[in-house]
Design an enzyme around this catalytic site. Sequence first.
Site, PDB file in Angstrom:
ATOM      1  N   HIS A  55      -5.473  -5.244   2.846  1.00 24.41           N
ATOM      2  CA  HIS A  55      -5.315  -3.793   2.959  1.00 24.41           C
ATOM      3  C   HIS A  55      -6.646  -3.099   3.218  1.00 24.41           C
ATOM      4  O   HIS A  55      -6.707  -2.130   3.974  1.00 24.41           O
ATOM      5  CB  HIS A  55      -4.681  -3.235   1.685  1.00 24.41           C
ATOM      6  CG  HIS A  55      -4.419  -1.763   1.732  1.00 24.41           C
ATOM      7  ND1 HIS A  55      -3.331  -1.216   2.366  1.00 24.41           N
ATOM      8  CD2 HIS A  55      -5.122  -0.715   1.238  1.00 24.41           C
ATOM      9  CE1 HIS A  55      -3.364   0.093   2.252  1.00 24.41           C
ATOM     10  NE2 HIS A  55      -4.444   0.426   1.576  1.00 24.41           N
ATOM     11  N   HIS A 104       1.866   3.511   2.088  1.00 22.63           N
ATOM     12  CA  HIS A 104       1.941   3.241   0.652  1.00 22.63           C
ATOM     13  C   HIS A 104       3.264   2.543   0.393  1.00 22.63           C
ATOM     14  O   HIS A 104       4.053   2.938  -0.463  1.00 22.63           O
ATOM     15  CB  HIS A 104       1.811   4.533  -0.156  1.00 22.63           C
ATOM     16  CG  HIS A 104       0.824   4.435  -1.267  1.00 22.63           C
ATOM     17  ND1 HIS A 104       1.066   4.854  -2.547  1.00 22.63           N
ATOM     18  CD2 HIS A 104      -0.447   3.933  -1.293  1.00 22.63           C
ATOM     19  CE1 HIS A 104       0.011   4.634  -3.309  1.00 22.63           C
ATOM     20  NE2 HIS A 104      -0.922   4.084  -2.573  1.00 22.63           N
TER      21      HIS A 104
END
Length: 749
Positions: A55, A104
């Site tokens: 990420h 998210h």
Amino acid sequence: MSLDTVKNALEHPDVEQPFAELGLKPDEYTRIREILGRRPTSSELAMYSVMWSEHCSYKSSKVHLRQFGDKMPENDAMLVGIGENAGVVDVGQGYAVTFKVESHNHPSYVEPYQGAATGIGGIVRDILAMGARPVAVMDPLRFGAAEHPDTRRVLPGVVAGIGGYGNCLGLPNIGGEIVFDPCYQGNPLVNALCVGVMKHEDIHLAQASGAGNLVILYGARTGGDGIGGVSVLASETFDADGPAKRPAVQVGDPFQEKLLIECTLELFREHLVAGIQDLGGAGLSCATSELASAGSGGMRVELDTVPLRDHTLSPEEILMSESQERMCAVVEPAHVARFMEICDKWDVIATVVGEVTEGDRLEIFWHGEQIVDVPPRTVAHEGPVYERPYARPQWQDTLQADAAERLPRPGTADELKATLLDLVASPNLADKSWVTDQYDRYVLGNTVLAQPEDSGMVRIDEETGLGVALATDGNGRFCKLDPYTGAQLALAEAYRNVATTGARPLAVTDCLNFGSPEDPAVMWQFAETTRGLADACQILGTPVTGGNVSFYNQTGETAIHPTPVVGVLGVIDDVERRTPVGFAEEGQIILLLGDTHEELSGSAWAQVAHDHLGGLPPRVDLERERLLAEILIAGSRDGMIDAAHDLADGGLAQALVEACLTGGHGARVVLAEDLDPTVALFSESAGRAIVAVPRSEEMRFTDMCKVRGLPCARIGVVDGDTLDFQGHFTVALDELRTAHEQTLKALFG
């Protein structure tokens, strides 16, 4: 566990460390030891693990993302590009706009409300960190099958989180998407976009320069929520039994964030900030290493000065915590007192936690003991780079050969009407008011267009009417059929949606959502998607200013469809000249712009009528998209167009239904005689739009299209309270409205 210091790391080199549990591969751990010339301390290991996560480091995607820089089109508007918290573009009159979309996803599946809420909070701070006032948000969302019990668990929580956080911040939610597909079961996509406005001279960057300048952490106290949160959750695949990681999801406080926003903007106005970074993914590990890496010196941090909510936290946990509503600023000593005064005024906790040093090391101390001594670039910017193997999957040919054009079609007028009503009521095409009514779309008073319009639009200068429009789009079904073409279709649709409002498309942000990069088929999809998007941006002249990659969106061996979400920002000189979607006046002439082909594969018709996915997606003609946009913008600017709507999901039929229902007027329409009615109604050929023009402007507008070489056909007139496809069937607007508006209420309300 006793404190692990740099001295301990030197004296006890063979201490066993849980690098695999922190997501590091054996070769990555070996490389860390080579960089440091010793084993890392536990705090250093924590920092490298979160910063080298998929990420944060983009280690599997970097080699492909470089195309966005290598193929960047000439664009004088670009002020800040890829690599900062968000891209910045010049929109004229001394204004600059910054915008970005991020994911998210995994946190929102684990804890829907907080996952989605903190997604909004994080993207807002990214925009704030560039020096801008956030002015609007958007939310492109993807969920599993609408009727699935887990969708009923996840979707209401996600929507409530987005609305609750954004509404409390006082930011209008001006658009987005909601798509349902079984492939997202267990892996919903919660992407969040924010746009902010500033003057050119107000741009701020994330860098720590000037030896002796102080590092100030301000905002919320650091807690145990979010330890290894998005940096870890978004860097692994869920197992088939679902999530069991609730402690890793951050907890948001929008009222604290509102204070943080206003405090930060006042600090900017008084020119008290030399460098700034928000604390999002990887928390203090990210903020300190990125600020030091981008600066001209080193940094020393006293970690025990960090304000805590939980005083039992270890140094490693403090460094990994992703607690929300925190910022890190670099401030000259002469400005520190005033900085603290402003923070106190806004009731924002601010603490000097370190200083910029002459050296080239990031050094962190805990109660006088050194626990970190690293070259910051190796943490923040020189992580692993993988050229993952990729290969076109064996099933791709079989999938593409199974074309929807071969499927049975409605044979009678009644069957055509029933098909239209089924599509209008399907979850993907149904009215989304159940969701958007939970968002404040008009707070701040500058929202000009919002859902169900093609693009959101906000005014940024009240005197001149200068404004920006934003649209996000992405069709995972098309990308599953052909990732290269699917990515270009996503860009083309967002580009077209901006142009239909009268705004000139200017720049792009993207959120690239995929399965595991360790799967060669997924990496092939990713490689094709980035290649397609980069090529299309080059042709359309819209550079990618920044974005996000989200991998590991899969459950067990089942990956989501490749889903690039593309956001396009456009500028309009005067928002009073905007073009809405709805047919607002009887007698307006309806024109169809562009060519319709027999392109039903991957379409909403194929999905709703046959639960089918196969064939090839619609063809893309980017030069035609550019021409269509120029016509739509000119028509809006010159007052020739009363309404415009792009053709995409559901084809001509869905576009007409939405224009009629939004404007409150019916239409009489003649379908092309040379096309099968199913094709004429439901084909999803790209590069098309419908416009409604006053009778007085029809000749001028059609002459412009003819001179420019854009196909333009008169297909009807705005009239009555029915949608009448002459010679085929008629349906009352009341019947359409009932079908269109009840679906989400029945499912979730």
